[in-house]
Write an enzyme that holds these catalytic residues in place. Sequence first.
Site, PDB file in Angstrom:
ATOM      1  CG  ASP A   1      -0.164   0.083   2.521  1.00 42.87           C
ATOM      2  OD1 ASP A   1       1.088   0.153   2.487  1.00 42.87           O
ATOM      3  OD2 ASP A   1      -0.805   0.098   3.577  1.00 42.87           O
ATOM      4  CB  SER A   2       0.262   4.700  -0.818  1.00 48.35           C
ATOM      5  OG  SER A   2      -0.815   5.054   0.038  1.00 48.35           O
ATOM      6  N   GLY A   3       1.012   3.729   2.273  1.00 54.52           N
ATOM      7  CA  GLY A   3       1.379   4.269   3.574  1.00 54.52           C
ATOM      8  C   GLY A   3       0.438   5.368   4.032  1.00 54.52           C
TER       9      GLY A   3
ATOM     10  CG  ASP B   1      -6.082  -5.459   1.354  1.00 55.39           C
ATOM     11  OD1 ASP B   1      -6.782  -4.711   0.643  1.00 55.39           O
ATOM     12  OD2 ASP B   1      -5.672  -5.136   2.487  1.00 55.39           O
TER      13      ASP B   1
ATOM     14  CB  CYS C   1     -11.274 -27.280   6.324  1.00 51.67           C
ATOM     15  SG  CYS C   1      -9.767 -26.335   6.110  1.00 51.67           S
TER      16      CYS C   1
ATOM     17  CB  CYS D   1      -6.126 -26.212   6.508  1.00 50.08           C
ATOM     18  SG  CYS D   1      -6.818 -26.159   8.170  1.00 50.08           S
TER      19      CYS D   1
ATOM     20  CB  CYS E   1      -9.189 -29.075   9.397  1.00 50.04           C
ATOM     21  SG  CYS E   1      -9.995 -27.501   9.790  1.00 50.04           S
TER      22      CYS E   1
ATOM     23  CG  HIS F   1      -9.422 -23.154   9.742  1.00 52.03           C
ATOM     24  ND1 HIS F   1      -9.866 -24.235   9.004  1.00 52.03           N
ATOM     25  CD2 HIS F   1     -10.500 -22.342   9.933  1.00 52.03           C
ATOM     26  CE1 HIS F   1     -11.174 -24.080   8.779  1.00 52.03           C
ATOM     27  NE2 HIS F   1     -11.571 -22.944   9.332  1.00 52.03           N
TER      28      HIS F   1
END
Lengths: 437, 394
Positions: free
Chosen positions: B98-100, B273, B311, B313, B316, B341
């Site tokens: 990002d730009s800050g 995001d 799931c 992952c 899990c 997860h």
Amino acid sequence: MRFAIKQVSCGSERIGTLTGFFKSPSTVIETPTAALLTQGGSVSHLTAEVLSKVFTTPQLLWVPVSNSLQLEPGMRAQGQGVAKFCGLPEQLVCVTSHNMSEPTPPGHFELEKVPLWTKNGKKMVSAERYMDLMEVYKPEIILAIADGRTSLNEGYKRILKSLDRTCNMLDTCVYRYKASKKLKESALIGVVVATGMPKKSNESIKHVLTHKDTLTGVALAGVTDAYEESDILAAQKLGDIFKTVGDALPKDLLRVVEGCWNPAIIVAAIEHGWDLFDGSYPAKLSNAGHVLTLNFDPDRLSYEPCVLDLNDERYKEDFTPVLEGCECLTCKKHTRAYIRHLLNTREMLSSVLLSIHNLHHFDQLFRHARQHIAANTFQKYKKHITKQYEAYNLPHSANGVTDVKTDISMNGTEYMKKRLRVSDDEIPTSQVVNGSL
Amino acid sequence: MGAKSLALSFQIKQECNVSRARAGLMKLPHYEVKTPVFMPVGTQGTMKGLLPDQLESLDCEIILGNTYHLGNRPGTDVLTKAGGLHNFMGWNRALLTDSGGFQMVSLLKLAEITEEGVKFKSPYDDSEIMLTPEKSIEIQNCIGADIIMQLDDVVQTTFQDYDRIKEATERTSRWLDRCLAAHQRPTEQSIFPIVQGLLNKDLREQSAKEHMTKDVNGFAIGGLSGGEAKDDFWPMVSLSTGILDKHRPRYLMGVGLAIDLVVCVALGVDMFDCVFPTRTARFGCALVANGQLNLKQKIYETDLDPLDKNCSCSTCKNYTRAYLHSIVTVETVACHLISVHNIAYQMNLMKNMRENIENGTFPQFVQNFVREYYDDCEYPTWVVESLSSVGINI
């Protein structure tokens, strides 16, 4: 589980094996070795996924009841023991009452009960209750509950109490152990206390050995209350204790040392035939932001310090690995500068990377020790390790080891709080749901 | 466009024939990213306790770093010497910074915004610092992310003063030109302009149209997800995606709740995001099909199910809710496990959306998703309205 001595060197040091594990019959754990210290049943800071990147074969986990008692309801519901409940079903477990390296308030004993300082406060635990818990934990190795958290400078009265209480508790543990169907596959270890006072120490050894036929091994306690520093003087005294207690024990018993001992003290214990150590030293280093960087080659002179404090500004632009040539994931993929940045910003990944390196490197300390015992060159190795420690302690003299101790004597909860206080990027929870930071 | 297109090329593989959703491939210098994509936020050059290896196993293809934080610590000197953030943190896939500007306004009460830039007091030594568009790009050039953001004039989304919003919108366009002029690495990094205008239709339209005239590889939609009502939020997303050229990727900043992702993908957004999945993990909350589980609750004490039965992952596969309950908010391991997860949940949701777009079954997917997400069948008006605006009826 069985313990067998494979090879005895010219001194008292020896190589042995732990075998016959019910749940993994083909696993062989070679001694001398260190277990991996756990917190709440997990190896400190490492998930099962990450642990499998550090060790590819089953390891021995060191599980103190004091930091895992909150797992009891879940373990009971599942009924398959602590390793399975903690997502580590292949790992082998040694359960003990306390984490010997974590300082706790003194006193608070009751007649036949020992205080355990858990996440939910003080819990008074009797030998009966402890053995009930063992049927829930279902560990491969049980260290009998004992009143062994006494320092070498402890007063006579306190030592008498410690001895008396420990003897009674061991009798109960042995009785319960023999009667239990659920603990048939577990091995029981008796605990020797009062080791700072030769006469009382002998009494303790004598009592433990009355149960010799039931016990697979003996653990050494009564040498620290986790508060005092392991300075040079203590190291000398400890060496004597390792020797006298070791010499008084039958050779075929597994010998266990609890406590946060540095490598110089560990090699002294190995020299006198001690086989199994808890893994609190590397865990403490990791929590302090320190890394172990021992040189294991006695033929190569070492000028580098054997412990580095990666919090130090000097590593800010140091793009080398923690230890050149180290095969751990941290050293293969990351730099000192990155770890320093993570420590500086209090990011949780710092503890993960530090733990990966320190556990791997600590394991190497034992691997090399076994090789030197096998080659009859252990004395040379011991001197090489000890020298590096002396050199490390010299510049900061009094506060060499102390530094580490005070820095890292936080308990798990405080530590977690510190880590979770996620410095600058925290914003009020009201913004979290749609947070666009 | 020749040189710049090297830094990013975007290919639409399949468009939904009902809604505006599209599945694409965004080729970046460090990785080829399948869109629509969710980008987890690794604020300070690390993803909250997870190893880069773990992020790769989770199929993360692009993650976010924060310019404001990284510019302070470790600082541009260290990052330059390390050869950029990719090298510094050991992450070989794509990065976005990002730009800050956002942090300055959200974290620092003392920020003062002028035409030159954002002036603020350093939280470290009280000195005054000026973050100009040029400075932001200079820092982002050091960090070296594949996609970087223009500095925008950030106003709280719920702010109502028209003149200030107008000023911010127009200033953002002027700052875009300064950012593009200051950019030193156009063949390796793409600057995304940020569509501003908050909740004002005309200003947002003006902003989007103005950005469309620039030689850029993609666009961000900013100024939303700041506490505004959902009924105000989605029309602004829809307005923006309606104007922005469909051959370039569109990034909606700060959005990450599952239902928002689904709606906004239907509205034609490609990138998202949000700190939410990893932050909520630290508070002991796990994401599941019908919302969240707060693992601190006593009901999980003896619950031997995994977080989510469907799931796959590593959390899990290995752990029960009961175990997580007993270590949550006490052991760092609990954070790591729930973060794994929650990221897996987001990645899986995006993957499902991509596959359904490619198979031409996206509208049905959305209908099923909404039904499961609101298991009480009480669908919020904004969800019904936003989806029906692109032809998906619930």
